[in-house]
Write a protein that holds these residues in place. Structure first.
Motif, PDB file in Angstrom:
ATOM      1  N   ALA A  27      26.359  51.318  61.329  1.00 22.84           N
ATOM      2  CA  ALA A  27      26.600  51.133  62.760  1.00 22.84           C
ATOM      3  C   ALA A  27      28.015  50.666  63.061  1.00 22.84           C
ATOM      4  O   ALA A  27      28.551  50.909  64.144  1.00 22.84           O
ATOM      5  N   VAL A  28      28.627  49.944  62.110  1.00 30.16           N
ATOM      6  CA  VAL A  28      29.985  49.406  62.289  1.00 30.16           C
ATOM      7  C   VAL A  28      30.786  49.744  61.036  1.00 30.16           C
ATOM      8  O   VAL A  28      30.336  49.523  59.918  1.00 30.16           O
ATOM      9  N   HIS A  29      32.003  50.282  61.252  1.00 32.06           N
ATOM     10  CA  HIS A  29      32.830  50.772  60.145  1.00 32.06           C
ATOM     11  C   HIS A  29      34.156  50.006  60.059  1.00 32.06           C
ATOM     12  O   HIS A  29      35.069  50.254  60.848  1.00 32.06           O
ATOM     13  N   ASP A  30      34.257  49.075  59.155  1.00 25.32           N
ATOM     14  CA  ASP A  30      35.538  48.407  58.842  1.00 25.32           C
ATOM     15  C   ASP A  30      36.283  47.939  60.092  1.00 25.32           C
ATOM     16  O   ASP A  30      37.478  48.196  60.255  1.00 25.32           O
ATOM     17  N   VAL A  31      35.589  47.244  60.957  1.00 26.38           N
ATOM     18  CA  VAL A  31      36.185  46.760  62.207  1.00 26.38           C
ATOM     19  C   VAL A  31      36.938  45.450  61.961  1.00 26.38           C
ATOM     20  O   VAL A  31      36.420  44.533  61.326  1.00 26.38           O
ATOM     21  N   SER A  32      38.150  45.380  62.491  1.00 27.76           N
ATOM     22  CA  SER A  32      38.962  44.153  62.411  1.00 27.76           C
ATOM     23  C   SER A  32      39.533  43.843  63.793  1.00 27.76           C
ATOM     24  O   SER A  32      40.017  44.731  64.490  1.00 27.76           O
ATOM     25  N   PHE A  33      39.457  42.583  64.191  1.00 28.94           N
ATOM     26  CA  PHE A  33      40.104  42.132  65.422  1.00 28.94           C
ATOM     27  C   PHE A  33      40.147  40.611  65.403  1.00 28.94           C
ATOM     28  O   PHE A  33      39.495  39.965  64.580  1.00 28.94           O
ATOM     29  N   VAL A  78      39.071  49.216  71.909  1.00 28.39           N
ATOM     30  CA  VAL A  78      38.190  50.320  72.259  1.00 28.39           C
ATOM     31  C   VAL A  78      37.423  50.740  71.007  1.00 28.39           C
ATOM     32  O   VAL A  78      38.014  51.013  69.963  1.00 28.39           O
ATOM     33  N   LEU A  79      36.082  50.767  71.138  1.00 31.29           N
ATOM     34  CA  LEU A  79      35.217  51.144  70.021  1.00 31.29           C
ATOM     35  C   LEU A  79      34.608  52.520  70.261  1.00 31.29           C
ATOM     36  O   LEU A  79      34.163  52.817  71.375  1.00 31.29           O
ATOM     37  N   GLU A  80      34.595  53.322  69.211  1.00 30.94           N
ATOM     38  CA  GLU A  80      33.897  54.599  69.240  1.00 30.94           C
ATOM     39  C   GLU A  80      33.153  54.755  67.925  1.00 30.94           C
ATOM     40  O   GLU A  80      33.753  54.623  66.854  1.00 30.94           O
ATOM     41  N   THR A  81      31.859  55.025  68.007  1.00 30.81           N
ATOM     42  CA  THR A  81      30.993  55.201  66.835  1.00 30.81           C
ATOM     43  C   THR A  81      31.280  54.177  65.739  1.00 30.81           C
ATOM     44  O   THR A  81      31.448  54.516  64.569  1.00 30.81           O
ATOM     45  N   GLY A  82      31.347  52.914  66.157  1.00 31.37           N
ATOM     46  CA  GLY A  82      31.468  51.824  65.200  1.00 31.37           C
ATOM     47  C   GLY A  82      32.859  51.570  64.663  1.00 31.37           C
ATOM     48  O   GLY A  82      33.025  50.777  63.729  1.00 31.37           O
ATOM     49  N   LYS A  83      33.874  52.207  65.251  1.00 34.39           N
ATOM     50  CA  LYS A  83      35.241  52.019  64.774  1.00 34.39           C
ATOM     51  C   LYS A  83      36.151  51.608  65.922  1.00 34.39           C
ATOM     52  O   LYS A  83      35.961  52.044  67.061  1.00 34.39           O
ATOM     53  N   MET A 123      41.315  31.731  66.813  1.00 32.98           N
ATOM     54  CA  MET A 123      40.025  31.045  66.860  1.00 32.98           C
ATOM     55  C   MET A 123      38.950  31.835  66.115  1.00 32.98           C
ATOM     56  O   MET A 123      38.143  31.273  65.382  1.00 32.98           O
ATOM     57  N   LEU A 124      38.940  33.166  66.319  1.00 30.51           N
ATOM     58  CA  LEU A 124      37.979  34.026  65.637  1.00 30.51           C
ATOM     59  C   LEU A 124      38.722  35.174  64.978  1.00 30.51           C
ATOM     60  O   LEU A 124      39.585  35.810  65.599  1.00 30.51           O
ATOM     61  N   LYS A 125      38.385  35.438  63.724  1.00 28.07           N
ATOM     62  CA  LYS A 125      39.003  36.549  63.001  1.00 28.07           C
ATOM     63  C   LYS A 125      37.912  37.353  62.319  1.00 28.07           C
ATOM     64  O   LYS A 125      37.149  36.827  61.513  1.00 28.07           O
ATOM     65  N   VAL A 126      37.830  38.622  62.672  1.00 23.60           N
ATOM     66  CA  VAL A 126      36.880  39.553  62.071  1.00 23.60           C
ATOM     67  C   VAL A 126      37.684  40.535  61.232  1.00 23.60           C
ATOM     68  O   VAL A 126      38.603  41.185  61.742  1.00 23.60           O
ATOM     69  N   GLU A 127      37.347  40.644  59.959  1.00 21.79           N
ATOM     70  CA  GLU A 127      38.119  41.495  59.053  1.00 21.79           C
ATOM     71  C   GLU A 127      37.223  42.478  58.308  1.00 21.79           C
ATOM     72  O   GLU A 127      36.270  42.075  57.641  1.00 21.79           O
ATOM     73  N   ASN A 128      37.548  43.753  58.452  1.00 20.62           N
ATOM     74  CA  ASN A 128      36.892  44.836  57.702  1.00 20.62           C
ATOM     75  C   ASN A 128      35.366  44.747  57.769  1.00 20.62           C
ATOM     76  O   ASN A 128      34.676  44.919  56.765  1.00 20.62           O
ATOM     77  N   LEU A 129      34.864  44.488  58.967  1.00 21.08           N
ATOM     78  CA  LEU A 129      33.421  44.285  59.147  1.00 21.08           C
ATOM     79  C   LEU A 129      32.670  45.621  59.142  1.00 21.08           C
ATOM     80  O   LEU A 129      32.995  46.532  59.909  1.00 21.08           O
ATOM     81  N   SER A 130      31.676  45.707  58.274  1.00 14.53           N
ATOM     82  CA  SER A 130      30.778  46.864  58.242  1.00 14.53           C
ATOM     83  C   SER A 130      29.343  46.370  58.330  1.00 14.53           C
ATOM     84  O   SER A 130      29.000  45.355  57.721  1.00 14.53           O
ATOM     85  N   VAL A 131      28.527  47.091  59.101  1.00 18.02           N
ATOM     86  CA  VAL A 131      27.129  46.711  59.282  1.00 18.02           C
ATOM     87  C   VAL A 131      26.260  47.960  59.174  1.00 18.02           C
ATOM     88  O   VAL A 131      26.572  49.005  59.762  1.00 18.02           O
ATOM     89  N   HIS A 132      25.180  47.839  58.418  1.00 22.59           N
ATOM     90  CA  HIS A 132      24.234  48.941  58.257  1.00 22.59           C
ATOM     91  C   HIS A 132      22.868  48.554  58.816  1.00 22.59           C
ATOM     92  O   HIS A 132      22.448  47.401  58.720  1.00 22.59           O
ATOM     93  N   TYR A 133      22.174  49.552  59.372  1.00 21.02           N
ATOM     94  CA  TYR A 133      20.745  49.443  59.644  1.00 21.02           C
ATOM     95  C   TYR A 133      20.069  50.411  58.677  1.00 21.02           C
ATOM     96  O   TYR A 133      20.021  51.614  58.923  1.00 21.02           O
ATOM     97  N   GLY A 134      19.611  49.898  57.557  1.00 18.18           N
ATOM     98  CA  GLY A 134      19.085  50.780  56.524  1.00 18.18           C
ATOM     99  C   GLY A 134      20.197  51.661  55.981  1.00 18.18           C
ATOM    100  O   GLY A 134      21.244  51.174  55.552  1.00 18.18           O
ATOM    101  N   LEU A 135      20.000  52.975  56.059  1.00 14.29           N
ATOM    102  CA  LEU A 135      21.007  53.916  55.565  1.00 14.29           C
ATOM    103  C   LEU A 135      22.050  54.268  56.624  1.00 14.29           C
ATOM    104  O   LEU A 135      23.037  54.938  56.335  1.00 14.29           O
TER     105      LEU A 135
END
Length: 233
Positions: free
Chosen positions: A16-22, A205-210, A1-13
């Motif tokens: 916050a999220v590093h290549d998350v997939s699930f 399980v997420l740790e520091t955006g991974k 139903m939902l697929k998240v692939e290699n998601l990265s998100v920045h707040y400025g420099l």
């Protein structure tokens, strides 16, 4: 139903999220657990279209939604209950529920009000009361009821137990399971790892955006690494 692939998100420099997939399978409960600052809320807000990712893709019901506006995502069947509840102060319980159905044009809205009131009898008792005067647990019920009024296929829940008394936490998790059993898929983020994993079909399980660990809810509950970090074992 939902697929998240290699998601990265920045707040400025700051990343916050590093290549998350699930992924989230239809009919399941999926839990994302992790400490404060792990990126959980950022991921949900990105899925809902409130934040734009710097990289990666999000697919919901076989449709790319990475660049969709939040209202289109809600209209497509994905709704979020935000951290901290965020009911509309100055509006009654009934009016808050009406806001949940704002984008709908079908003829079943009245019937869905009744279903929400059956699920949360206290809201029916307080339907004319200002939402801001409800207790924390009652506001959480209202926030969930408001999201259900959009008729979501996938419900995103951001820290539903935060700040609640233990008796309310148990009730909220029971309601989450009931909503799932009635056909709504759930993506849940929680600091209460034990409760979240105990009802989850799949967990990450997420740790520091991974994503550092994944498995079924029961596998993660039995993991020594998870026990030490999140379950006090």
């Amino acid at each position: 139903m939902l697929k998240v692939e290699n998601l990265s998100v920045h707040y400025g420099l700051i990343q916050a999220v590093h290549d998350v997939s699930f992924e989230v399978k239809k009919g399941s409960i999926v839990s994302l657990i992790g400490a404060n600052g792990a990126g959980k809320t950022t991921i949900l807000r990105t899925i809902s279209g409130l934040i734009r990712p710097s990289n990666g893709s999000i697919t919901f019901m076989d449709k790319a939604i990475t660049k969709e506006a939040p209202q289109k995502i809600v209209a497509g069947g994905l709704s979020q209950v935000p951290e901290g509840r965020h009911v509309f102060p100055g509006l009654t319980v009934q009016e808050n529920l009406e806001m949940g159905a704002f984008l709908r044009k079908d003829g079943e809205i009245k019937k869905d009000y009744q279903q929400v009131f059956e699920k949360f009898p206290v809201l029916k008792e307080r339907r004319s009361q200002d939402a801001a005067t409800l207790s924390g647990g009652e506001q959480q019920m209202l926030a969930i009821g408001r999201a259900l009024m959009s008729k979501p296929k996938l419900l995103l829940l951001d820290e539903p137990s935060m700040g609640l008394a233990p008796i309310f936490i148990k009730e909220i998790f029971s309601i989450v399971q009931e909503i799932n059993q009635q056909g709504t898929t759930i993506l849940l983020i929680e600091q209460n790892a034990k409760m979240a994993l105990s009802i989850a079909d799949q967990g990450y399980v997420l740790e520091t955006g991974k994503v550092v660990l994944s498995g079924t809810g029961q596998e993660l509950l039995a993991s020594e690494e998870v026990k030490k970090a999140y379950l006090g074992g």
